[in-house]
Design a protein around this motif. Sequence first.
Motif, mmCIF file in Angstrom:
data_model
loop_
_atom_site.group_PDB
_atom_site.id
_atom_site.type_symbol
_atom_site.label_atom_id
_atom_site.label_comp_id
_atom_site.label_asym_id
_atom_site.label_seq_id
_atom_site.Cartn_x
_atom_site.Cartn_y
_atom_site.Cartn_z
ATOM 1 N N ALA A 139 71.808 40.640 42.484
ATOM 2 C CA ALA A 139 72.481 41.151 43.682
ATOM 3 C C ALA A 139 73.985 41.264 43.455
ATOM 4 C CB ALA A 139 72.208 40.234 44.869
ATOM 5 N N PRO A 140 74.606 42.340 43.958
ATOM 6 C CA PRO A 140 76.057 42.479 43.808
ATOM 7 C C PRO A 140 76.797 41.714 44.892
ATOM 8 C CG PRO A 140 75.213 44.354 44.997
ATOM 9 C CD PRO A 140 74.013 43.486 44.656
ATOM 10 N N TRP A 141 78.095 41.584 44.704
ATOM 11 C CA TRP A 141 78.984 41.084 45.762
ATOM 12 C C TRP A 141 79.279 42.261 46.680
ATOM 13 C CZ3 TRP A 141 80.777 38.145 49.158
ATOM 14 C CH2 TRP A 141 82.091 38.182 49.638
ATOM 15 N N ASP A 142 78.871 42.144 47.931
ATOM 16 C CA ASP A 142 79.022 43.222 48.912
ATOM 17 C C ASP A 142 80.360 43.054 49.615
ATOM 18 O OD1 ASP A 142 78.682 45.292 50.637
ATOM 19 O OD2 ASP A 142 76.915 44.470 51.660
ATOM 20 N N ASN A 143 81.325 43.913 49.272
ATOM 21 C CA ASN A 143 82.678 43.794 49.817
ATOM 22 C C ASN A 143 83.152 45.147 50.307
ATOM 23 O OD1 ASN A 143 84.334 45.239 47.614
ATOM 24 N ND2 ASN A 143 83.042 43.818 46.452
ATOM 25 N N GLY A 144 84.371 45.209 50.751
ATOM 26 C CA GLY A 144 84.886 46.453 51.306
ATOM 27 C C GLY A 144 85.508 47.390 50.305
ATOM 28 N N PHE A 145 85.490 47.065 49.033
ATOM 29 C CA PHE A 145 86.173 47.885 48.039
ATOM 30 C C PHE A 145 85.233 48.796 47.258
ATOM 31 C CE2 PHE A 145 88.886 44.028 48.362
ATOM 32 C CZ PHE A 145 89.982 44.639 48.956
ATOM 33 N N VAL A 146 84.045 48.325 46.951
ATOM 34 C CA VAL A 146 83.059 49.108 46.209
ATOM 35 C C VAL A 146 81.746 49.078 46.984
ATOM 36 C CG1 VAL A 146 81.743 49.277 44.057
ATOM 37 C CG2 VAL A 146 84.148 48.601 43.988
ATOM 38 N N PRO A 147 81.122 50.221 47.266
ATOM 39 C CA PRO A 147 79.841 50.225 47.978
ATOM 40 C C PRO A 147 78.795 49.407 47.230
ATOM 41 C CG PRO A 147 80.738 52.453 47.802
ATOM 42 C CD PRO A 147 81.584 51.584 46.932
ATOM 43 N N ALA A 148 77.988 48.664 47.975
ATOM 44 C CA ALA A 148 77.003 47.775 47.356
ATOM 45 C C ALA A 148 76.052 48.524 46.434
ATOM 46 C CB ALA A 148 76.227 47.024 48.434
ATOM 47 N N GLU A 149 75.706 49.769 46.806
ATOM 48 C CA GLU A 149 74.753 50.515 45.979
ATOM 49 C C GLU A 149 75.364 50.981 44.661
ATOM 50 O OE1 GLU A 149 76.570 53.531 48.910
ATOM 51 O OE2 GLU A 149 75.919 51.423 48.913
#
Length: 320
Positions: A139-149
């Motif tokens: 799982a990725p780190w879901d943040n406001g800089f790069v879309p999770a997908e």
Amino acid sequence: MSIKTSGLHHVTAIGGDPQRNADFYLRTLGLRLVKTTVNFDDPGTFHLYYGDEAGRPGSLMTFFPWPAAPRGRRGSGQATTTSFSVPADSIGWWRDHLAEARVTTGRIVNRDGEDVLTFDDPDGLQLALVAHPQGDPRAPWDNGFVPAERAIRALHSVTLSVTGEEATAEMLRELGLNFAGQDSNRLRFTAGEGGPGAIVDVLVTPGTPRGLVSTGTVHHVAWRVPDEPTQAAWREELLDRGVKVTSILDRQYFRSIYFREPGGTLLEVATDQPGFAVDEPLLELGRALKLPPWLEPDREQIEHALPKLDLPRENNPELV
């Protein structure tokens, strides 16, 4: 050896300005700062750990940022490329994203069935993004800089540069890695079940000058073991084989031993436990300067010596 690693634990490199380093890895690459601490051997220097939401082993890229250090030199006896795993259909997005951030990239190439995009960080450290065709379940780190997908999943691999492969290949096999194939002067070894996070490439370049470890180069590469008893057994096996290896060192978030492979790269074996939530809650990772107990009496002096470091609120989104 009877003990085998399951894959990469972390890669540690030397950076320059710590704020520039944090801005790039947090905002441009979209990783999370999971621990703000110091180099335990040089407490006047930050040790910054980037990774996924919890800083799981295999997701970690760490830095000693030394603003006054000279630029290093990539060469033999080093890990010369650190690669991150991204979703299979995202390489084009990353090329455009990095271009918008004014990061120069190489052309997209296909290697071993994977699309690879190479670039340098602000200090000249060579990085790559690799899209595995079967994907990466981490799982990725879901943040406001790069879309999770599109986001980085974790480490994909490291590349060791050597002038001759025989001794390095032998040690990798002794560490439990399997030879997975050769493409020209690049040999691939895999740990465990293989795949992203369990790969090391050995790049053979005879006559290449020795690398100089300083700003913009990798300091060491760490491999995973589950616990301290396994690490201690591995250390004894290394000693029995005549390898010069350190004592077991307490790094607060894992335990470590260090030794060099014959080609010159400094390797580490690090435990999966206790992890980064040992001294602060998951939601607050990286937010405050953390020191090991033996450095706490010197906190005021250490804080005064360190440069100011501002983190974006997205690093701890539920606290703002």
